[in-house]
Design a protein around this motif. Structure first.
Motif, mmCIF file in Angstrom:
data_model
loop_
_atom_site.group_PDB
_atom_site.id
_atom_site.type_symbol
_atom_site.label_atom_id
_atom_site.label_comp_id
_atom_site.label_asym_id
_atom_site.label_seq_id
_atom_site.Cartn_x
_atom_site.Cartn_y
_atom_site.Cartn_z
ATOM 1 N N MET A 218 0.830 -1.210 0.000
ATOM 2 C CA MET A 218 0.000 0.000 0.000
ATOM 3 C C MET A 218 0.860 1.254 0.000
ATOM 4 O O MET A 218 0.532 2.249 -0.657
ATOM 5 C CB MET A 218 -0.919 -0.008 1.230
ATOM 6 N N TYR A 232 -2.914 -7.291 -0.470
ATOM 7 C CA TYR A 232 -3.374 -5.905 -0.603
ATOM 8 C C TYR A 232 -4.673 -5.840 -1.401
ATOM 9 O O TYR A 232 -5.604 -5.112 -1.029
ATOM 10 C CB TYR A 232 -2.295 -5.064 -1.278
ATOM 11 N N GLU A 233 -4.759 -6.615 -2.472
ATOM 12 C CA GLU A 233 -5.983 -6.630 -3.268
ATOM 13 C C GLU A 233 -7.146 -7.214 -2.462
ATOM 14 O O GLU A 233 -8.278 -6.708 -2.530
ATOM 15 C CB GLU A 233 -5.765 -7.449 -4.544
ATOM 16 N N LYS A 236 -8.362 -4.668 0.080
ATOM 17 C CA LYS A 236 -9.240 -3.663 -0.517
ATOM 18 C C LYS A 236 -10.640 -4.225 -0.747
ATOM 19 O O LYS A 236 -11.644 -3.530 -0.527
ATOM 20 C CB LYS A 236 -8.648 -3.156 -1.831
ATOM 21 N N SER A 239 -12.296 -4.409 2.645
ATOM 22 C CA SER A 239 -12.667 -3.072 3.098
ATOM 23 C C SER A 239 -13.908 -2.584 2.377
ATOM 24 O O SER A 239 -14.795 -1.963 2.973
ATOM 25 C CB SER A 239 -11.507 -2.101 2.866
ATOM 26 N N SER A 240 -13.993 -2.891 1.075
ATOM 27 C CA SER A 240 -15.167 -2.514 0.307
ATOM 28 C C SER A 240 -16.407 -3.237 0.813
ATOM 29 O O SER A 240 -17.484 -2.658 0.932
ATOM 30 C CB SER A 240 -14.946 -2.828 -1.172
#
Length: 299
Positions: A218, A232-233, A236, A239-240
């Motif tokens: 990040m 990391y993907e 995300k 988190s979405s």
């Protein structure tokens, strides 16, 4: 007399039963969260909200995994994660072991001083912003090597390996020197083969850290989507999912029309990230032994 005749005393029997019950409880406490996560990951997301999922899915579905793997950047991110894990583990393990060997030698006059400098870095650092500026100035920003070079030496791992090397028989090293072997040859031909148990243990530590790392991605490679890691993907995506509360519409992914919940997708992400390490561990477990060199040299 009971021990000599082969009979077990009442105290030994009570201890064995108590120990067995305790280990069974430990096994249940350890395995249940993992098995429950697997069950949730294969259960319908909306059905999971009702609760009552324990060790077996109530409504089987692969939708949670579909929603994860439909991410168009996931394949490239997985390749980067595997590459950084393999390369990072090998390079960091070799560099750390080589430094540990040097600091284990009593004839090295700066032994204590250099060791102290490394130990200080375990407790004090320059901070996040100076670290970012340093990475940028040396040209590692948005580069794959930002995953490898800054972590070449792990101080804690170095101390572990150094302590193990210090326990090796000094006679082996001295005899090799008498035969004309240099330090590097001794390190490669004698020290490394005899240090397989500690190297395997440290390798697992490094591999887990490399595989699970996402914060450095990040910070340093977010500007280059082709260098972001799998974790990391997935972070995300999670988190979405979490930010939208109850459910997440995965119509943004091709051929996906159902709904998934943050709980179900979190379970799927957990299994995706944990499974490679779970598969790797049995291959390294056989090296988790001590006393490999006992009896190697008779003084």
């Amino acid at each position: 007399m009971n021990r000599i005749s082969g009979k077990r005393s009442l105290g030994d029997s009570i201890f064995s039963i108590t120990n067995g019950i305790f280990m069974l409880l430990v096994m249940v406490v350890t395995l249940y969260p993992f098995l429950n996560t697997i069950a949730v990951s294969f259960n319908n997301g909306l059905d999971t909200i009702r609760g009552g999922i324990y060790l077996w899915p109530r409504e089987w579905t692969l939708q949670n995994y579909v929603s994860v793997f439909q991410n168009p950047h996931l394949t490239q991110a997985a390749f980067i994660s595997v590459a950084r894990t393999v390369i990072g583990t090998v390079v960091q393990l070799f560099c750390t072991a080589m430094l540990a060997y040097v600091l284990s030698r009593k004839e090295y006059m700066f032994n204590k001083f250099v060791t102290t400098l490394f130990v200080i870095t375990m407790y004090f650092s320059g901070g996040l912003i100076p670290g970012y500026m340093l990475i940028k100035q040396v040209g590692l920003l948005n580069s794959f090597w930002v995953y490898i070079i800054p972590g070449l030496i792990g101080v804690f791992n170095m101390i572990v390996i150094r302590t193990y090397i210090q326990g090796l028989s000094e006679g082996l090293i001295e005899s090799a020197k008498m035969d004309g072997a240099g330090d590097f040859r001794i390190f490669m031909r004698i020290v490394l083969p005899l240090s397989k148990p500690v190297l395997a243990t440290v390798a697992l530590f490094i591999a887990v850290g490399q595989w699970n790392s996402w914060f450095d991605s990040m910070l340093y490679t977010a500007g280059n989507r082709n260098l972001t890691t799998l974790q990391y993907e997935l972070m995300k995506l999670l988190s979405s999912a979490t930010s939208q509360g109850g459910t997440v519409n995965v119509d943004q992914y091709k051929n996906v029309t159902n709904m998934v919940t943050p709980v179900s997708i979190r379970a799927a992400i957990t299994i995706v990230t944990a499974m490679p390490i779970v598969v790797l561990y049995p291959f390294l477990q056989k090296y988790f032994v001590t006393g490999l060199t006992i009896g190697g040299v008779k003084e």
